[in-house]
Design an enzyme around this catalytic site. Structure first.
Site, PDB file in Angstrom:
ATOM      1  N   GLN A 109       0.820  -1.214   0.000  1.00  0.00           N
ATOM      2  CA  GLN A 109       0.000   0.000   0.000  1.00  0.00           C
ATOM      3  C   GLN A 109       0.859   1.273   0.000  1.00  0.00           C
ATOM      4  O   GLN A 109       0.478   2.290  -0.581  1.00  0.00           O
ATOM      5  CB  GLN A 109      -0.910  -0.018   1.244  1.00  0.00           C
ATOM      6  CG  GLN A 109      -2.069   0.946   1.198  1.00  0.00           C
ATOM      7  CD  GLN A 109      -3.242   0.430   0.367  1.00  0.00           C
ATOM      8  OE1 GLN A 109      -3.588  -0.728   0.459  1.00  0.00           O
ATOM      9  NE2 GLN A 109      -3.838   1.296  -0.424  1.00  0.00           N
TER      10      GLN A 109
ATOM     11  N   SER B 216     -10.508   7.044  -2.881  1.00  0.00           N
ATOM     12  CA  SER B 216     -10.605   7.242  -1.426  1.00  0.00           C
ATOM     13  C   SER B 216      -9.958   8.579  -1.039  1.00  0.00           C
ATOM     14  O   SER B 216     -10.486   9.326  -0.207  1.00  0.00           O
ATOM     15  CB  SER B 216      -9.892   6.118  -0.682  1.00  0.00           C
ATOM     16  OG  SER B 216     -10.762   5.038  -0.478  1.00  0.00           O
TER      17      SER B 216
ATOM     18  N   THR C 223     -11.934   0.722  -8.077  1.00  0.00           N
ATOM     19  CA  THR C 223     -10.818  -0.208  -8.289  1.00  0.00           C
ATOM     20  C   THR C 223     -11.008  -0.967  -9.601  1.00  0.00           C
ATOM     21  O   THR C 223     -10.071  -1.101 -10.404  1.00  0.00           O
ATOM     22  CB  THR C 223     -10.678  -1.180  -7.105  1.00  0.00           C
ATOM     23  OG1 THR C 223     -10.660  -0.410  -5.901  1.00  0.00           O
ATOM     24  CG2 THR C 223      -9.408  -1.986  -7.196  1.00  0.00           C
TER      25      THR C 223
ATOM     26  N   LYS D 285      -2.743  -0.950   6.602  1.00  0.00           N
ATOM     27  CA  LYS D 285      -3.757  -1.978   6.335  1.00  0.00           C
ATOM     28  C   LYS D 285      -4.221  -2.518   7.685  1.00  0.00           C
ATOM     29  O   LYS D 285      -3.497  -2.437   8.667  1.00  0.00           O
ATOM     30  CB  LYS D 285      -3.142  -3.104   5.494  1.00  0.00           C
ATOM     31  CG  LYS D 285      -4.145  -3.863   4.676  1.00  0.00           C
ATOM     32  CD  LYS D 285      -4.580  -3.124   3.419  1.00  0.00           C
ATOM     33  CE  LYS D 285      -5.741  -3.827   2.740  1.00  0.00           C
ATOM     34  NZ  LYS D 285      -6.049  -3.277   1.420  1.00  0.00           N
TER      35      LYS D 285
ATOM     36  N   ASP E 215     -11.970  -3.592   2.103  1.00  0.00           N
ATOM     37  CA  ASP E 215     -11.160  -4.571   1.364  1.00  0.00           C
ATOM     38  C   ASP E 215     -12.006  -5.847   1.373  1.00  0.00           C
ATOM     39  O   ASP E 215     -13.241  -5.756   1.531  1.00  0.00           O
ATOM     40  CB  ASP E 215      -9.790  -4.782   2.046  1.00  0.00           C
ATOM     41  CG  ASP E 215      -8.809  -5.595   1.198  1.00  0.00           C
ATOM     42  OD1 ASP E 215      -8.231  -5.039   0.263  1.00  0.00           O
ATOM     43  OD2 ASP E 215      -8.637  -6.803   1.462  1.00  0.00           O
TER      44      ASP E 215
ATOM     45  N   LYS F  12       1.847   1.841  -3.664  1.00  0.00           N
ATOM     46  CA  LYS F  12       0.650   2.097  -4.466  1.00  0.00           C
ATOM     47  C   LYS F  12       0.152   3.517  -4.209  1.00  0.00           C
ATOM     48  O   LYS F  12      -0.129   4.273  -5.135  1.00  0.00           O
ATOM     49  CB  LYS F  12      -0.429   1.086  -4.057  1.00  0.00           C
ATOM     50  CG  LYS F  12      -1.738   1.244  -4.782  1.00  0.00           C
ATOM     51  CD  LYS F  12      -2.830   0.369  -4.187  1.00  0.00           C
ATOM     52  CE  LYS F  12      -2.348  -1.027  -3.916  1.00  0.00           C
ATOM     53  NZ  LYS F  12      -3.424  -1.992  -3.729  1.00  0.00           N
TER      54      LYS F  12
HETATM   55  P1  NDP Z   1     -14.740  -8.653  -1.898  1.00  0.00           P
HETATM   56  O1  NDP Z   1     -14.834  -9.169  -0.515  1.00  0.00           O
HETATM   57  O2  NDP Z   1     -15.769  -7.736  -2.403  1.00  0.00           O
HETATM   58  O3  NDP Z   1     -14.645  -9.894  -2.919  1.00  0.00           O
HETATM   59  C1  NDP Z   1     -13.622 -10.816  -2.842  1.00  0.00           C
HETATM   60  C2  NDP Z   1     -13.858 -11.882  -3.895  1.00  0.00           C
HETATM   61  O4  NDP Z   1     -12.704 -12.712  -3.949  1.00  0.00           O
HETATM   62  C3  NDP Z   1     -15.025 -12.788  -3.554  1.00  0.00           C
HETATM   63  O5  NDP Z   1     -15.614 -13.265  -4.722  1.00  0.00           O
HETATM   64  C4  NDP Z   1     -14.341 -13.924  -2.793  1.00  0.00           C
HETATM   65  O6  NDP Z   1     -15.034 -15.163  -2.817  1.00  0.00           O
HETATM   66  C5  NDP Z   1     -13.043 -14.054  -3.557  1.00  0.00           C
HETATM   67  N1  NDP Z   1     -12.024 -14.579  -2.649  1.00  0.00           N
HETATM   68  C6  NDP Z   1     -11.556 -14.013  -1.514  1.00  0.00           C
HETATM   69  N2  NDP Z   1     -10.656 -14.813  -0.910  1.00  0.00           N
HETATM   70  C7  NDP Z   1     -10.565 -15.908  -1.701  1.00  0.00           C
HETATM   71  C8  NDP Z   1      -9.797 -17.097  -1.633  1.00  0.00           C
HETATM   72  N3  NDP Z   1      -8.932 -17.317  -0.622  1.00  0.00           N
HETATM   73  N4  NDP Z   1      -9.957 -18.005  -2.625  1.00  0.00           N
HETATM   74  C9  NDP Z   1     -10.823 -17.777  -3.651  1.00  0.00           C
HETATM   75  N5  NDP Z   1     -11.585 -16.676  -3.767  1.00  0.00           N
HETATM   76  C10 NDP Z   1     -11.452 -15.756  -2.805  1.00  0.00           C
HETATM   77  O7  NDP Z   1     -13.272  -8.008  -2.016  1.00  0.00           O
HETATM   78  P2  NDP Z   1     -12.746  -6.949  -3.068  1.00  0.00           P
HETATM   79  O8  NDP Z   1     -13.341  -7.211  -4.400  1.00  0.00           O
HETATM   80  O9  NDP Z   1     -12.856  -5.623  -2.457  1.00  0.00           O
HETATM   81  O10 NDP Z   1     -11.187  -7.306  -3.096  1.00  0.00           O
HETATM   82  C11 NDP Z   1     -10.638  -8.254  -4.016  1.00  0.00           C
HETATM   83  C12 NDP Z   1      -9.146  -8.047  -4.119  1.00  0.00           C
HETATM   84  O11 NDP Z   1      -8.877  -6.702  -4.582  1.00  0.00           O
HETATM   85  C13 NDP Z   1      -8.342  -8.187  -2.833  1.00  0.00           C
HETATM   86  O12 NDP Z   1      -7.062  -8.700  -3.127  1.00  0.00           O
HETATM   87  C14 NDP Z   1      -8.199  -6.748  -2.351  1.00  0.00           C
HETATM   88  O13 NDP Z   1      -7.096  -6.573  -1.487  1.00  0.00           O
HETATM   89  C15 NDP Z   1      -7.997  -6.045  -3.682  1.00  0.00           C
HETATM   90  N6  NDP Z   1      -8.273  -4.613  -3.692  1.00  0.00           N
HETATM   91  C16 NDP Z   1      -9.511  -4.143  -3.371  1.00  0.00           C
HETATM   92  C17 NDP Z   1      -9.768  -2.805  -3.405  1.00  0.00           C
HETATM   93  C18 NDP Z   1     -11.120  -2.238  -3.175  1.00  0.00           C
HETATM   94  O14 NDP Z   1     -11.295  -1.036  -3.403  1.00  0.00           O
HETATM   95  N7  NDP Z   1     -12.096  -3.012  -2.763  1.00  0.00           N
HETATM   96  C19 NDP Z   1      -8.692  -1.833  -3.711  1.00  0.00           C
HETATM   97  C20 NDP Z   1      -7.456  -2.434  -4.132  1.00  0.00           C
HETATM   98  C21 NDP Z   1      -7.260  -3.780  -4.073  1.00  0.00           C
HETATM   99  P3  NDP Z   1     -15.782 -15.685  -1.489  1.00  0.00           P
HETATM  100  O15 NDP Z   1     -16.918 -14.740  -1.286  1.00  0.00           O
HETATM  101  O16 NDP Z   1     -16.185 -17.074  -1.818  1.00  0.00           O
HETATM  102  O17 NDP Z   1     -14.760 -15.610  -0.386  1.00  0.00           O
END
Ligand code: NDP
Length: 458
Positions: free
Chosen positions: A117, A390, A215, A132, A172, A120
């Site tokens: 972070q 943000s 994002t 974080k 997140d 970034k």
């Molecule tokens: P959400 O909680 O909205 O969604 C996460 C998604 O990823 C879900 O579909 C989840 O499935 C899946 N997932 C999570 N962990 C696992 C795992 N161990 N194996 C398989 N699938 C998994 O999170 P975000 O979309 O916000 O975040 C997704 C990624 O993007 C993360 O790496 C986060 O750090 C990164 N990110 C997010 C930002 C944001 O603004 N939200 C900004 C920058 C980066 P399930 O529901 O089954 O767990």
């Protein structure tokens, strides 16, 4: 000793120290290795960073807080969790970075995320430091009351650390608008302050337009910038996106705006392939409103098929077997290994743009970088749109104004272009034009490191 071997030795010494002082933290080591090794060419040229021990300092968080979080579940049981906030670096501004609620959360994961972070946030060109936080709490299957009570318990401790010019958490994995709302309510109750101490707030109480989409949209804007270097664009390209959360949904939505076709999304239970293209409204309804599993999509849409994770060995991610022109890993860390990378490439994929944090492991990244006909957008550059908006939310809160959707979206596009430009220019400056891993690490690091030197040994 030559400048080159001196720089290499410095990086290796610091990486060894990281392993000694942070034992059993392999994910943090992986993130530190990826960043530090690409800084060698910079240290060859600029001995000042070693002279001022910048690396030795930057790999250590300024402050780490671990706190007990207890809430009462619907059956009356007291449930106990670890809460964390890793305040990694404040050289450029107040600590900024999301909160993750997931059973896999521990100090290792949060240190990797907090470290990434820093760079970034630096790349965005906005004045924000890196942090974080989160908890090993699983929101899946919990009632709304349980979520509220957990968020209140977590925010009771977190409130002692945060503030609009001090430390500003966001969402997140597992933390969306609902959780931010409950935490903000508790923060306000404890501190009697209505300020911008969180981002991702509801639109009627200080949130910014485009934050929800930022994002995913940003990742697609970045992909377009990558493609421009080959006089290409997204139009007509088939795309696969891992995850089906915030980042994945708005990546899919923006891909349609550019004439591309997302054909697969996933969650931790498996993936769906929809040959007609992912129905984003249906996906939003299932994931954002009903909080269903992705398999439900295939029950409603006849053109889609669901493939369960049980069909794959544990070390493979099935979605990467779906042939595509472009892949957007947008779920979680280390979800794409060398075999996945080779499968993608052999099936014709020529663009990988990371929406998640560190989704590709080190071997997969090396493989992608070795392919001169493949474009690779690394996470810290490609997914910076979320934190960028943000910071725009913080700016709107501080000036008590709110900007239109178009205004924020235009600023987001410009920020993503800026990140691409400075990363690309740095890759050129250091002799590996188009290597955005090298370019983004150097461009992100340089700004923070110079600020740390200016501010003395603290
Ligand atoms: P959400 O909680 O909205 O969604 C996460 C998604 O990823 C879900 O579909 C989840 O499935 C899946 N997932 C999570 N962990 C696992 C795992 N161990 N194996 C398989 N699938 C998994 O999170 P975000 O979309 O916000 O975040 C997704 C990624 O993007 C993360 O790496 C986060 O750090 C990164 N990110 C997010 C930002 C944001 O603004 N939200 C900004 C920058 C980066 P399930 O529901 O089954 O767990």
């Amino acid at each position: 000793m030559s400048a080159k071997s001196n720089a290499k030795n410095y990086v290796n010494d610091v990486l060894n120290t990281v392993k000694i002082v942070s034992p059993r933290q392999p994910i943090f080591h992986q993130a530190a290795t990826e960043v530090l090794q690409s800084l060698v060419p910079l240290f060859e040229r600029e001995p000042k960073y070693q002279k001022h021990s910048v690396l030795d300092r930057i790999v250590l968080p300024e402050k780490t807080t671990i706190f007990r979080t207890v809430y009462i579940d619907d059956k009356g049981k007291a449930c106990v969790h670890f809460g964390y906030r890793v305040e990694f670096n404040s050289a450029l501004g107040p600590y900024k970075g999301g909160l993750r609620f997931h059973p896999t959360v521990n100090l290792d994961v949060l240190k990797f995320l907090g470290f990434e972070q820093i760079f970034k946030n630096s790349l965005t060109g906005l004045n924000i430091g890196g942090a974080k936080g989160g908890a090993n709490f699983d929101p899946k299957g919990k009632s709304d009351g349980e979520i509220m009570r957990f968020c209140q318990a977590f925010a009771s401790e977190l409130s002692k650390l945060i503030g609009d010019v001090k430390d500003v958490p966001a969402g997140d994995i597992g933390v969306g608008a609902r959780e931010i709302g409950y935490m903000y309510g508790q923060y306000k109750k404890i501190t009697s302050r209505f300020d911008g101490a969180f981002t991702g707030k509801g639109l009627s109480w200080g949130g910014s337009l485009v934050r929800t989409e930022a994002t995913g949209y940003g990742s697609v804007y970045f992909a377009e910038e990558l493609l421009k270097t080959k006089n290409d664009n997204l139009e007509g390209k088939t795309c696969t996106i891992s995850g089906s959360g915030n980042v994945a949904i708005y990546t899919a939505q923006k891909l349609y705006h550019y004439g591309a076709k997302p054909i697969a999304v996933s969650d931790s239970s498996g993936y769906i392939y929809d040959k007609e293209g992912i129905d984003v409204e249906l996906l939003k309804e299932l994931k954002e409103v009903k909080r269903e599993r992705i398999s439900e999509y295939a029950k409603i849409k006849p053109s889609a098929k669901f493939v369960s994770v049980s069909k794959y060995p544990k070390d493979r991610n099935g979605i990467w077997d779906v042939p595509c022109d472009a892949a957007f890993p947008s779920a979680t860390q280390n979800e794409l290994n060398l075999e996945d990378a080779k499968t993608l490439y052999n099936n014709g994929c020529r663009l990988v743009c990371e929406g998640a944090n560190m989704p590709s492991n080190l071997e997969a990244i090396d493989f992608f970088l070795s392919k001169k006909d493949l474009l690779f957008g690394p996470a810290k550059a490609a997914n910076a749109g979320g934190v960028a908006v943000s910071a725009l939310e913080m700016a709107q809160n501080a000036s008590m104004t709110s900007w239109s959707f178009e205004e924020v979206d235009t600023k987001l596009q410009n920020i993503m272009k800026h990140i691409f430009k400075i990363s690309y220019e740095a890759s050129k400056e250091f002799g590996d034009e188009g290597n955005i891993v090298l370019g983004s690490n150097i461009a992100g690091f340089r700004k923070v490191a110079d600020a740390m030197i200016d501010q003395g040994y603290i």
